[in-house]
Design a protein around this motif. Structure first.
Motif, PDB file in Angstrom:
ATOM      1  N   GLY A 121       0.858  -1.105   0.142  1.00  7.95           N
ATOM      2  CA  GLY A 121      -0.016   0.059   0.067  1.00  7.95           C
ATOM      3  C   GLY A 121       0.795   1.178  -0.135  1.00  7.95           C
ATOM      4  O   GLY A 121       0.476   2.417   0.138  1.00  7.95           O
ATOM      5  N   THR A 122       2.210   0.973  -0.053  1.00  7.45           N
ATOM      6  CA  THR A 122       3.278   2.109   0.004  1.00  7.45           C
ATOM      7  C   THR A 122       4.053   2.325  -1.302  1.00  7.45           C
ATOM      8  O   THR A 122       3.876   1.838  -2.397  1.00  7.45           O
ATOM      9  N   GLU A 149       6.072  -1.593  -3.186  1.00 10.83           N
ATOM     10  CA  GLU A 149       5.817  -2.344  -4.409  1.00 10.83           C
ATOM     11  C   GLU A 149       6.761  -1.777  -5.583  1.00 10.83           C
ATOM     12  O   GLU A 149       7.422  -2.505  -6.344  1.00 10.83           O
ATOM     13  N   ARG A 151      -8.649  -1.556  -4.093  1.00 12.86           N
ATOM     14  CA  ARG A 151      -7.128  -1.643  -3.650  1.00 12.86           C
ATOM     15  C   ARG A 151      -6.144  -0.647  -4.452  1.00 12.86           C
ATOM     16  O   ARG A 151      -5.332  -0.229  -3.663  1.00 12.86           O
ATOM     17  N   SER A 211      -6.219   2.591  -2.963  1.00 15.00           N
ATOM     18  CA  SER A 211      -5.632   2.739  -1.642  1.00 15.00           C
ATOM     19  C   SER A 211      -4.115   2.924  -1.852  1.00 15.00           C
ATOM     20  O   SER A 211      -3.408   3.452  -1.332  1.00 15.00           O
ATOM     21  N   ILE A 212      -3.532   1.838  -2.907  1.00 10.43           N
ATOM     22  CA  ILE A 212      -2.274   1.689  -2.902  1.00 10.43           C
ATOM     23  C   ILE A 212      -1.763   3.138  -3.587  1.00 10.43           C
ATOM     24  O   ILE A 212      -0.618   3.859  -3.414  1.00 10.43           O
ATOM     25  N   VAL A 242      -3.108   6.168  -3.167  1.00 10.97           N
ATOM     26  CA  VAL A 242      -3.030   7.251  -2.265  1.00 10.97           C
ATOM     27  C   VAL A 242      -1.678   6.969  -1.049  1.00 10.97           C
ATOM     28  O   VAL A 242      -1.091   7.840  -0.848  1.00 10.97           O
TER      29      VAL A 242
END
Lengths: 372, 384
Positions: A183-184, A187, B338, B341-342, B344
């Protein structure tokens, strides 16, 4: 809540006026002269989490608590001990800030945050400061409404694999599967590293929780597990099949300066947090620890050390005008410790060397500006 | 003080008051909304957070598996791929859940004790557990644990590779347009043949036997498309831990699809059962008197009447399924929520990004409702 429209402002004024009448004796002098609507700070009712309000320091001092955004699931940095108390490197820095501002290291309200909502919590004023393994990047500086301070930990992203997988460098994972708790930026760093190596990019799975990554990894869904090296070390130490069944590969493929962050637009509070953190570094440089701080304070002849601890030198006490008490560093060191003590208490048990996180005098990056 | 026969004064005129009150409520609601929007704007501006949609052109900085989306492409494309993934799982899920739900709903009323009770256990078991748990179980408990690890993958007849990294099946290699043309021709042929057989049946009374006529035509059309496309196939091959070729059904997709279908079908089954029970008993007795077989009774008499009442509540289930697909985020299925959210997490501003996602879901749901309403209108009893 600074930009109020007329109607709610009138309502709020009425409410404030009422509360002012009933609870006069515990309000301090500045409250009485406020006139409710004329100054922005006055609309920041004590104890009320409101966005903005340019006086976080004043709010913290009025409430007697620092609201610190952290987490509870990363052993070494921020987790819960068996009694349910927050322990770890990041949470100790929350205590450092409380000790500096309020003189009480335990005056912290820990707010556990998910990765995805940590900046929102900061923007909305739910927390005063974010100390949650957060990497300082340009985009976050520019768009998250956050001001990053001096990093308290220099990290970098690494890769962990099963010891018996036969993989011994990152490039061996080309075309395979890498899992991250994401989520950051994690990745993207993996993908960019394989691009740099000219290798076939792996399939990257991004889960919302560390627990699911571990499950997927144990079931053989992924070959690699990528995260900041400090996190990998921490996760490896707690791995159910034993730390030796996992290997962290050589090589760091990103810069991850983990830094405390405060809301944009309140430089006074930013400086306070900055110097609270700096005090731990300066204390280690001065060889002042929680064990010897009282002795040093009473017997040292070094004017720099005495000034740092808020002792009078030739009858004068140095108050740099930060809004902190002159002896804040004494409270920080005596109640929480210097940087090295905090590191040894939380990070050393994970088996992580000081590396970049050593003092500049030992070849690391930690360097505090002079306290004068 | 109203004059007899004249209009009452404005403040006592019901017609005026009615409009005035409505205007007041509207103004109040609009005021609150404007206040909130203004707050977001001003707070964002003060904190230097962008409020526009300029972030759509920034690089996304994360890749999306199984899509070819690279981290250097803009956020706009990431959201597009997220939308495609949402559509993929929703549409497949709706079709599968409908078929399974109708089958289970009919089985609930079967005369066979075992069938009836098996259907009952299924319905009561699945509709009474939280969907999130079902998804996590389908992923960890089934997709990851029940399938072999990749170093011990099953390779049935050398045609497929089955492991807990997905099921890889043979697939066409290239020549997509020809294949697509084949599918279109097959669909048109099937539709045309069905119409023709219906007409023959109406005119002469001979049985329709649509399937018997249409199946060869469909197979022929598909085969022609495939041959014209070059008849190329890729068969998956396992080398070490890497599978090359073929097309893959990922465990994440499997888990979210299976959980959504099983869960939604249990609700649809109850709707179907209720609708069948709402068809008067005389209908199926009359069909029996005409010597229709049990299947014919169901197919030609009962289900057409039952599905008519079932369509509107089934539409609700379709909307639920589509919205529940956002739970795929838990098992790393890159659906729309998803991806947002990634994005963001990588610096896209939260308020506009989530507003965009909400908007897309509203559009998706409205389109779905539109389709359900059209079907409903077609099936509705025509009264004159």
């Amino acid at each position: 809540m600074r930009p109020l429209r007329p109607v709610p402002a009138i309502l709020l004024t009425a409410v404030l006026a009422l509360t002012a009448c009933t609870g006069d004796d515990d309000g301090d002098a500045s409250d009485e002269t406020s006139g409710a609507t004329s100054t922005p700070a006055a609309t920041n009712a004590p104890g009320q989490p409101g966005p903005g309000g340019s006086d976080v320091l004043g709010t913290v001092q009025r409430n007697g608590r620092v609201r610190c955004g952290t987490r509870d699931d990363l052993p070494g940095f921020a987790s819960l001990d068996p009694s349910g108390a927050h322990v770890g490197f990041d949470t100790d820095f929350c205590r450092v800030i409380a000790a500096a501002v309020l003189g009480d290291a335990e005056a912290v309200d820990f707010v556990d945050l998910e990765t995805a909502n940590r900046f929102t919590a900061l923007q909305s004023g739910e927390i005063d400061v974010l100390v949650r393994n957060t990497t300082w990047t340009a985009v976050r500086d520019g768009t998250e409404g956050a001001t990053f301070l001096q990093p308290n930990f220099y990290d970098g992203q690494g890769m962990m694999v099963s010891t018996d997988s036969g993989i011994d460098q990152v490039a061996d994972l080309a075309g395979q599967v890498v899992c991250v708790a994401g989520g950051t930026t994690t990745e993207g760093n993996v993908a960019t590293e394989f691009e740099r190596l000219g290798a076939q990019p792996p399939e990257i799975l991004s889960f919302e929780s560390v627990e699911l990554v571990q499950q997927a990894f144990q079931e053989g869904r992924c070959d690699g597990w990528s995260s900041d090296r400090s996190q990998l070390t921490s996760l490896r130490a707690a791995y159910p099949e034993g730390p030796e069944s996992l290997t962290i590969l050589e090589g760091t493929f990103s810069k991850e300066p983990l830094a405390p962050a405060v809301r944009d637009g309140d430089s006074r509070w930013a400086q306070v947090v900055e110097w609270a953190v700096m005090a731990t570094i300066q204390a280690e440089e001065f060889d002042i620890s929680s064990e010897n701080v009282d002795e040093v304070r009473s017997s040292s002849a070094d004017p720099n050390v005495l000034r740092f601890l808020g002792q009078p030198v030739d009858g004068t006490v140095l108050d740099p005008g930060l809004g902190l008490p002159p002896d804040f560093a004494y409270h920080v060191v005596s109640q929480v410790g210097n940087y090295g003590e905090i590191y040894d208490r939380n990070i050393t048990p994970l088996g992580l060397e000081r590396g970049l996180n050593a003092l500049w005098t030992d070849g690391g990056l930690l360097y505090a500006p002079p306290y004068r | 003080m109203a004059r007899p026969g004249g209009r009452p004064p404005l403040w006592r005129d019901v017609r005026v008051l009615r409009v005035a009150f409505q205007l007041m409520v509207l103004a109040a609601a609009g005021g609150v909304l404007a206040y909130l929007v203004g707050n977001v704007r001003e707070n964002s501006e003060r904190l230097g957070i962008p409020t526009g949609f300029g972030f759509l052109d920034n690089p996304a900085q994360f890749p999306i598996p199984d899509s070819g989306f690279r981290q250097t492409q803009p956020v706009r494309d990431a959201i597009w791929h997220g939308l495609l993934n949402t559509l993929r799982v929703s549409l497949l899920g709706i079709v599968a859940a409908t078929l399974l739900g109708i089958a289970v709903g009919v089985a609930r009323l079967s005369g066979n004790w075992l069938v009836r009770n098996a259907a009952r256990v299924y319905v009561e078991g699945l509709r009474n557990i939280p969907l999130l748990l079902l998804i996590v179980f389908a992923y960890i408990g089934v997709a990851l644990t029940s399938f072999p690890r990749v170093d011990r993958a099953w390779e049935p007849f050398g045609l497929a590779v089955v492991s807990n990294r997905g099921v890889v099946l043979p697939w066409y290699d290239d020549g997509g347009p020809w294949l697509l043309a084949g599918v279109v021709v097959a669909a048109v042929a099937a539709w045309g043949i069905a119409r023709w057989r219906r007409a023959v049946n109406d005119r002469t009374g001979r049985p329709e036997h649509t399937l018997r006529w249409a199946a060869p035509a469909v197979v022929a059309a598909l085969a022609a498309g495939w041959l014209l496309s070059g008849a190329s196939v890729t068969v998956p091959e396992l080398e070490g831990r890497i599978v090359t070729g073929g097309t893959r059904i990922s465990p994440e997709f499997f888990a979210i699809l299976a959980a959504l279908v099983l869960y939604t079908a249990s609700h649809i089954a109850e709707i179907v059962r209720g609708s069948i029970q709402a068809v008067p008993l005389g209908q199926s007795e009359a069909a029996e008197a005409l010597a229709l077989s049990p299947f014919q009774r169901l197919r030609f008499v009962v289900l057409p009447q039952a599905l008519r009442t079932a369509v509107p509540p089934m539409g609700n289930q379709y909307l639920n399924l589509t919205k529940n697909s956002t739970l795929g985020a838990v098992v790393s299925y890159y659906e729309l929520a998803r991806v947002t959210s990634i994005s963001v997490g990588n610096g896209a501003p939260a308020v506009p990004a989530y507003l965009l996602t909400l908007g897309l879901f509203v559009i998706l749901s409205l389109l779905l409702s539109l389709v359900v309403n059209l079907v409903n209108r077609r099936l509705a009893l025509v009264t004159r």
